[in-house]
Write a protein that holds these residues in place. Structure first.
Motif, short mmCIF file in Angstrom:
data_model
loop_
_atom_site.label_atom_id
_atom_site.label_comp_id
_atom_site.label_asym_id
_atom_site.label_seq_id
_atom_site.Cartn_x
_atom_site.Cartn_y
_atom_site.Cartn_z
N PHE A 166 -3.65 -2.36 -5.59
CA PHE A 166 -3.92 -1.17 -4.89
C PHE A 166 -3.87 -0.01 -6.08
N ASP A 167 -4.65 0.93 -5.62
CA ASP A 167 -4.57 2.06 -6.63
C ASP A 167 -3.46 3.22 -6.12
N LYS A 196 -4.78 2.69 -1.87
CA LYS A 196 -6.16 2.13 -1.38
C LYS A 196 -6.12 0.60 -1.85
N SER A 237 0.88 -1.19 -0.07
CA SER A 237 -0.12 -0.04 0.08
C SER A 237 0.92 1.29 -0.13
N ALA A 245 1.28 4.24 -3.01
CA ALA A 245 0.85 5.65 -2.91
C ALA A 245 2.31 6.40 -3.24
N ILE A 295 -7.94 -1.93 -3.67
CA ILE A 295 -9.26 -1.76 -4.70
C ILE A 295 -9.65 -3.43 -5.02
N THR A 340 -3.48 5.76 -4.92
CA THR A 340 -3.29 6.55 -3.37
C THR A 340 -3.13 5.54 -2.24
#
Ligand SMILES: NC(=O)CCC(=O)C(=O)O
Length: 271
Positions: free
Chosen positions: A102-103, A107, A71, A75, A109, A105
């Motif tokens: 993860f995206d 997050k 994560s 980011a 997903i 940011t």
């Protein structure tokens, strides 16, 4: 964005979990620095690929150290990150072979729990029983991202064309398989399977493998690969630790589907 660079970290996995986490962090950073917007890690990248070891290396959501590292990296580098897979322990104590996505940011997903467990006995070749310690996932994973729609399978999942087709019909444009084929089925089937899933469904396909570690009990085949919707191999690694990158251009997918409208020509009412 329809044109972007994807990077595959073909990392060598060792017995020291923290060393694996640290190496993944470094390789993700390098891959992102080379311009990759989508970064993919291999199957069981924090743990030797051995059934009896999975419980020892397993971690839980959301606080596990590997999951936290993924994560943070997504980011920090502003990337979509498909975190290979790791052994995941759920609240009931079941362990899954799980990929976390993860995206930009950081997050979470999506996550995919390997559906088809690798229980095989190939005479003179690989004997493996994931079901000794793992439970099977029971759902399909299609994730929308800023770069396109991803369909996730893990290794042996690639052998099941129904899964790939179902993900494509749900809108997946890029099928991603963190994997760890071995020295027998690797040379025989790895490229064939990845290219088959691509040509069947007219999608990009990514296979992300660990590097060969000569000291490991399970000898990974490597050969991470990016295949385009015409089934061309755009980039491929050998067996060693490396980062490979390639271009995904989703306009190619649109063009191939316009020229050869396979998905429209299906006749599910007949078969
Ligand atoms: N980790 C796996 O699922 C291995 C799958 C494999 O090697 C195969 O031939 O299939």
């Amino acid at each position: 964005m329809s044109v972007f660079t994807v990077g595959i970290c073909q990392m060598g996995v060792v017995t020291d979990k923290q060393a694996n986490i640290d190496k993944a962090r470094r390789m993700i950073g390098e891959t992102a620095a080379s311009g990759s917007r989508l970064v993919v890690l291999p199957e069981m990248f924090n743990c030797p690929y051995q059934s009896e070891l999975f419980p020892q290396y397993a971690e839980s959501r959301p606080d596990g150290p590997t999951i936290a590292m993924l994560s943070e990296c997504a980011a920090k580098h502003n990337i979509i990150l498909v975190g290979g897979s790791i052994p995941e322990r759920d609240a009931a104590g079941n362990i899954y072979n799980t990929s976390f996505i993860f995206d930009e940011t950081g997050k979470l997903i999506g996550h995919h729990r390997k559906i088809h467990l690798f229980d095989v006995n190939i005479k003179g070749g690989t004997v493996f029983q994931e079901s000794k310690t793992l439970a099977a996932g029971n759902s399909m994973t299609v994730v929308n991202t800023s770069l396109g729609t991803l369909g996730i399978g893990i290794c042996y999942d690639v052998r099941f064309p129904e899964l790939a087709r179902s993900m494509a019909l749900k809108g997946a444009q890029i099928l991603i398989y963190p994997a760890a084929f071995g020295p027998v089925t690797g040379p025989a089937h790895w490229e064939l399977l990845l290219r088959s899933r691509a040509v069947d469904n007219q999608v990009y396909v990514i296979g992300a493998a660990p590097a060969l570690n000569a000291a490991a009990e399970y000898k990974a085949y490597g050969h991470s690969m990016l295949v385009d919707p015409w089934s061309r191999v755009l980039t491929v690694a050998n067996a060693e630790e490396t980062i490979i990158t390639g271009k995904i251009d989703l306009r190619t997918l649109v063009r191939v589907r316009e020229e050869l409208p396979l998905l429209q020509h299906r006749k599910p009412e007949v078969y």
